[in-house]
Structures are given as C-alpha cells and as structure tokens.
Design a protein around this motif. Structure first.
Motif, PDB file in Angstrom:
ATOM      1  N   GLY A  14       9.749 128.130   2.957  1.00  0.00           N
ATOM      2  CA  GLY A  14      10.112 127.562   4.247  1.00  0.00           C
ATOM      3  C   GLY A  14       9.025 126.726   4.902  1.00  0.00           C
ATOM      4  O   GLY A  14       9.255 125.576   5.290  1.00  0.00           O
ATOM      5  N   PHE A  15       7.826 127.309   5.028  1.00  0.00           N
ATOM      6  CA  PHE A  15       6.766 126.658   5.790  1.00  0.00           C
ATOM      7  C   PHE A  15       6.041 125.635   4.909  1.00  0.00           C
ATOM      8  O   PHE A  15       4.886 125.800   4.521  1.00  0.00           O
ATOM      9  N   GLY A  16       6.772 124.659   4.541  1.00  0.00           N
ATOM     10  CA  GLY A  16       6.349 123.599   3.623  1.00  0.00           C
ATOM     11  C   GLY A  16       7.563 122.694   3.431  1.00  0.00           C
ATOM     12  O   GLY A  16       7.577 121.546   3.891  1.00  0.00           O
ATOM     13  N   PRO A  17       8.629 123.245   2.837  1.00  0.00           N
ATOM     14  CA  PRO A  17       9.858 122.459   2.738  1.00  0.00           C
ATOM     15  C   PRO A  17      10.383 121.979   4.103  1.00  0.00           C
ATOM     16  O   PRO A  17      10.880 120.848   4.205  1.00  0.00           O
ATOM     17  N   MET A  18      10.295 122.803   5.158  1.00  0.00           N
ATOM     18  CA  MET A  18      10.857 122.392   6.460  1.00  0.00           C
ATOM     19  C   MET A  18       9.993 121.313   7.128  1.00  0.00           C
ATOM     20  O   MET A  18      10.493 120.238   7.446  1.00  0.00           O
ATOM     21  N   PRO A  19       8.673 121.548   7.355  1.00  0.00           N
ATOM     22  CA  PRO A  19       7.876 120.441   7.900  1.00  0.00           C
ATOM     23  C   PRO A  19       7.859 119.227   6.977  1.00  0.00           C
ATOM     24  O   PRO A  19       7.764 118.079   7.453  1.00  0.00           O
ATOM     25  N   GLY A  20       7.989 119.453   5.677  1.00  0.00           N
ATOM     26  CA  GLY A  20       8.049 118.318   4.748  1.00  0.00           C
ATOM     27  C   GLY A  20       9.254 117.429   5.049  1.00  0.00           C
ATOM     28  O   GLY A  20       9.174 116.197   4.956  1.00  0.00           O
ATOM     29  N   GLN A  21      10.372 118.047   5.435  1.00  0.00           N
ATOM     30  CA  GLN A  21      11.559 117.255   5.787  1.00  0.00           C
ATOM     31  C   GLN A  21      11.347 116.495   7.099  1.00  0.00           C
ATOM     32  O   GLN A  21      11.858 115.391   7.270  1.00  0.00           O
ATOM     33  N   VAL A  22      10.581 117.096   8.025  1.00  0.00           N
ATOM     34  CA  VAL A  22      10.250 116.350   9.250  1.00  0.00           C
ATOM     35  C   VAL A  22       9.500 115.077   8.880  1.00  0.00           C
ATOM     36  O   VAL A  22       9.796 113.982   9.392  1.00  0.00           O
ATOM     37  N   HIS A  23       8.536 115.202   7.946  1.00  0.00           N
ATOM     38  CA  HIS A  23       7.789 114.014   7.516  1.00  0.00           C
ATOM     39  C   HIS A  23       8.746 112.971   6.942  1.00  0.00           C
ATOM     40  O   HIS A  23       8.620 111.771   7.218  1.00  0.00           O
ATOM     41  N   VAL A  24       9.708 113.422   6.143  1.00  0.00           N
ATOM     42  CA  VAL A  24      10.666 112.485   5.524  1.00  0.00           C
ATOM     43  C   VAL A  24      11.487 111.780   6.598  1.00  0.00           C
ATOM     44  O   VAL A  24      11.610 110.539   6.596  1.00  0.00           O
ATOM     45  N   PHE A  25      12.040 112.545   7.549  1.00  0.00           N
ATOM     46  CA  PHE A  25      12.932 111.924   8.538  1.00  0.00           C
ATOM     47  C   PHE A  25      12.170 111.048   9.529  1.00  0.00           C
ATOM     48  O   PHE A  25      12.722 110.067  10.047  1.00  0.00           O
ATOM     49  N   LEU A  26      10.896 111.358   9.776  1.00  0.00           N
ATOM     50  CA  LEU A  26      10.092 110.477  10.631  1.00  0.00           C
ATOM     51  C   LEU A  26       9.959 109.089  10.018  1.00  0.00           C
ATOM     52  O   LEU A  26       9.796 108.097  10.728  1.00  0.00           O
ATOM     53  N   GLY A  27      10.070 109.022   8.696  1.00  0.00           N
ATOM     54  CA  GLY A  27       9.938 107.735   8.016  1.00  0.00           C
ATOM     55  C   GLY A  27      11.248 106.961   7.911  1.00  0.00           C
ATOM     56  O   GLY A  27      11.266 105.863   7.340  1.00  0.00           O
ATOM     57  N   GLN A  28      12.345 107.533   8.439  1.00  0.00           N
ATOM     58  CA  GLN A  28      13.641 106.869   8.361  1.00  0.00           C
ATOM     59  C   GLN A  28      13.845 105.899   9.521  1.00  0.00           C
ATOM     60  O   GLN A  28      13.234 106.069  10.588  1.00  0.00           O
ATOM     61  N   PRO A  29      14.717 104.904   9.334  1.00  0.00           N
ATOM     62  CA  PRO A  29      15.005 103.989  10.447  1.00  0.00           C
ATOM     63  C   PRO A  29      15.672 104.737  11.607  1.00  0.00           C
ATOM     64  O   PRO A  29      16.355 105.740  11.384  1.00  0.00           O
ATOM     65  N   GLU A  30      15.440 104.232  12.822  1.00  0.00           N
ATOM     66  CA  GLU A  30      16.078 104.827  14.001  1.00  0.00           C
ATOM     67  C   GLU A  30      17.576 104.916  13.792  1.00  0.00           C
ATOM     68  O   GLU A  30      18.184 104.007  13.227  1.00  0.00           O
TER      69      GLU A  30
ATOM     70  N   ARG B  90      18.471 109.941  11.313  1.00  0.00           N
ATOM     71  CA  ARG B  90      17.086 110.336  11.637  1.00  0.00           C
ATOM     72  C   ARG B  90      17.082 111.377  12.754  1.00  0.00           C
ATOM     73  O   ARG B  90      16.384 112.392  12.675  1.00  0.00           O
ATOM     74  N   ASP B  91      17.897 111.139  13.792  1.00  0.00           N
ATOM     75  CA  ASP B  91      17.942 112.083  14.920  1.00  0.00           C
ATOM     76  C   ASP B  91      18.382 113.461  14.443  1.00  0.00           C
ATOM     77  O   ASP B  91      17.817 114.483  14.841  1.00  0.00           O
ATOM     78  N   PHE B  92      19.420 113.466  13.579  1.00  0.00           N
ATOM     79  CA  PHE B  92      19.922 114.745  13.075  1.00  0.00           C
ATOM     80  C   PHE B  92      18.825 115.465  12.288  1.00  0.00           C
ATOM     81  O   PHE B  92      18.582 116.656  12.481  1.00  0.00           O
ATOM     82  N   GLY B  93      18.169 114.734  11.403  1.00  0.00           N
ATOM     83  CA  GLY B  93      17.140 115.346  10.561  1.00  0.00           C
ATOM     84  C   GLY B  93      15.981 115.890  11.377  1.00  0.00           C
ATOM     85  O   GLY B  93      15.497 117.003  11.127  1.00  0.00           O
ATOM     86  N   LEU B  94      15.553 115.110  12.367  1.00  0.00           N
ATOM     87  CA  LEU B  94      14.418 115.564  13.177  1.00  0.00           C
ATOM     88  C   LEU B  94      14.796 116.767  14.033  1.00  0.00           C
ATOM     89  O   LEU B  94      14.002 117.700  14.201  1.00  0.00           O
ATOM     90  N   GLU B  95      16.040 116.761  14.528  1.00  0.00           N
ATOM     91  CA  GLU B  95      16.498 117.914  15.318  1.00  0.00           C
ATOM     92  C   GLU B  95      16.574 119.155  14.429  1.00  0.00           C
ATOM     93  O   GLU B  95      16.030 120.215  14.752  1.00  0.00           O
ATOM     94  N   ARG B  96      17.229 119.024  13.277  1.00  0.00           N
ATOM     95  CA  ARG B  96      17.441 120.171  12.381  1.00  0.00           C
ATOM     96  C   ARG B  96      16.107 120.722  11.849  1.00  0.00           C
ATOM     97  O   ARG B  96      15.833 121.914  11.962  1.00  0.00           O
ATOM     98  N   TYR B  97      15.299 119.847  11.270  1.00  0.00           N
ATOM     99  CA  TYR B  97      14.093 120.340  10.600  1.00  0.00           C
ATOM    100  C   TYR B  97      12.933 120.561  11.583  1.00  0.00           C
ATOM    101  O   TYR B  97      12.079 121.411  11.350  1.00  0.00           O
ATOM    102  N   GLY B  98      12.938 119.799  12.683  1.00  0.00           N
ATOM    103  CA  GLY B  98      11.918 120.028  13.700  1.00  0.00           C
ATOM    104  C   GLY B  98      12.110 121.387  14.355  1.00  0.00           C
ATOM    105  O   GLY B  98      11.138 122.126  14.591  1.00  0.00           O
ATOM    106  N   LYS B  99      13.372 121.732  14.612  1.00  0.00           N
ATOM    107  CA  LYS B  99      13.672 123.028  15.225  1.00  0.00           C
ATOM    108  C   LYS B  99      13.267 124.164  14.292  1.00  0.00           C
ATOM    109  O   LYS B  99      12.656 125.146  14.706  1.00  0.00           O
ATOM    110  N   GLU B 100      13.614 124.020  13.022  1.00  0.00           N
ATOM    111  CA  GLU B 100      13.285 125.068  12.052  1.00  0.00           C
ATOM    112  C   GLU B 100      11.759 125.172  11.856  1.00  0.00           C
ATOM    113  O   GLU B 100      11.214 126.269  11.723  1.00  0.00           O
ATOM    114  N   THR B 101      11.092 124.024  11.877  1.00  0.00           N
ATOM    115  CA  THR B 101       9.629 124.054  11.751  1.00  0.00           C
ATOM    116  C   THR B 101       9.007 124.801  12.915  1.00  0.00           C
ATOM    117  O   THR B 101       8.128 125.650  12.731  1.00  0.00           O
TER     118      THR B 101
END
Ligand SMILES: N[C@@H](CCC(=O)N[C@@H](CS)C(=O)NCC(=O)O)C(=O)O
Length: 209
Positions: free
Chosen positions: A106-122, A126-137
């Motif tokens: 968890g504490f690798g795959p989840m923040p790793g997804q935040v890094h991925v979605f931060l690199g996506q276009p607005e 992107r909003d969904f990914g940051l909400e989902r994985y940011g919350k879990e992180t």
C-alpha cells in the motif's frame, strides 16, 4: 560484492539505505528508467518485471552468485545474509514482516499513483485519480502516524529494521505526493530521527542517476 541495479526513486533508495545501514560494500549500476534501460535483456535476466531495484550478490548462498528482484525480497535477503534489520525471535520478526508487507502492498503503490495522476493533463480523470489515491495515501500516513506515536521505529524497539528502510524510501517523497508532514507529527519525528543517522544519509546521497 553486491551490485545494486537501481535509480533515484523511492524503491531504489530503500536498498541503498539498507546496504549502508548493514555496512555491506556495494557498487551501483544505474538503470535509467527514463530511457527504457529497464527493458534491456541483460537487466530483464535478473529483473523479469522490468523494474528497479535488483541486486546481484556474487557471494550468495553456498558462496555462489544470486540475483534478487523486488525491493521487499531484496531487503529480506540482505537481512538474512547479515542478521541485521530483522529480529531473530518470532514475534519481533513477524512485526517487521507485517510493516514491510504493509509498505509493499500500500504505502508505495498508493503514493506512486498520486505521482502518476499529477503528471496527467487537467480534467476529470486526473481529479478522480488524485482524489482516490491522495485520500488513500493520507489514510496510510495516518496509520503510520498512529503506529509511531509511542515508539522510535516502526516495528522494532531499539534499532531500525528493514520495515523502516522500506517506508522511508516513500516518506522521502512526501512533498511530491503532496503530504505535509506537519499533519503527521509522529511520522515527522521518526523521519527526522532516521535522516539523522549517518548511514541513512549516505543511502540517500549516493549517486543513483
Ligand atoms: N514492487 C516493486 C516496484 C518497483 C518499481 O515500481 N520500480 C519503478 C521505479 S520506483 C520502476 O522501475 N519503473 C520502471 C517501469 O515501470 O518500467 C519493488 O518494490 O521492487
């Protein structure tokens, strides 16, 4: 001699920190994952999942060479080799296994997804990914903060373990996954304590890129 195949990432830093803490000599072979070097056949021969880190230990079991991929497996291998970073008695060892698996799952795959979605276009994806994985992180940081509220190290009493080495690789990137350590005071205190260790500092300063 151990050769560490790695790059300047959270999973890569876990192993340089562990090698420094355990006092094992090693050489670094940089695998530049931004240039696709993780797909080179000679790297795939030791790391079939095409991800860093991996190691080759020329002095493996029975004195024969061994390669190991997956950072958790590498940490367990190094602990078994040295008798460091993993208690011998079953309760202590099990606690380290719990927190190592917690990191790997968890504490690798989840923040790793935040890094991925931060690199996506607005946009909504992107909003969904940051909400989902940011919350879990943040939830995971809360779990870690609770665990560290009355102890110096994540799973051991007197000295850090391979669970600390695994977890610090990701806390090192807290700013990148938009976590303010001021919100997690026990994690912040542990992070400062760990970073003050000369071996940990060396593990983070060795050139990996
Ligand atoms: N579960 C693996 C994850 C390793 C991993 O995700 N490595 C990343 C860098 S941190 C990588 O090599 N990515 C290259 C790629 O996916 O092609 C481990 O802990 O060793």
């Amino acid at each position: 001699m151990i050769t560490l195949y790695t790059y300047n990432t959270p999973n890569g830093r876990k192993i340089s920190v562990a090698l420094e803490e355990m006092g094992l000599p090693y050489e670094v072979k940089v695998i530049d994952i931004t240039k696709g070097e993780q797909f080179a056949p000679d790297f795939l021969a030791i790391a079939p999942n095409n991800k860093i880190p991996a190691i080759i230990d020329t002095d493996g079991p029975d004195g024969q060479p061994i390669s190991v991929f997956e950072s958790g497996a590498i940490l367990l291998y190094l602990a078994a080799k040295t008798g460091k970073g993993l208690p011998a008695e079953p309760r202590g060892r099990t606690a380290v296994h719990e927190w190592l698996m917690w990191q790997m799952a968890g504490f690798g795959p989840m923040p790793g997804q935040v890094h991925v979605f931060l690199g996506q276009p607005e946009g909504p994806a992107r909003d969904f990914g940051l909400e989902r994985y940011g919350k879990e992180t943040r939830r995971l940081y809360g779990v870690l903060d609770k665990q560290l509220s009355d102890r110096a190290f994540v799973a051991t009493e007197d000295a850090p373990s391979i669970a600390d080495y695994a977890i610090i690789g990701w806390v090192w990137r807290h700013e990148r996954h938009r976590v303010d350590l001021a919100d997690f005071p026990a994690v912040a205190a542990w992070y400062a304590r760990m970073m003050a260790r000369p071996a940990v500092a060396r593990g983070f300063s060795v050139a990996l890129a």
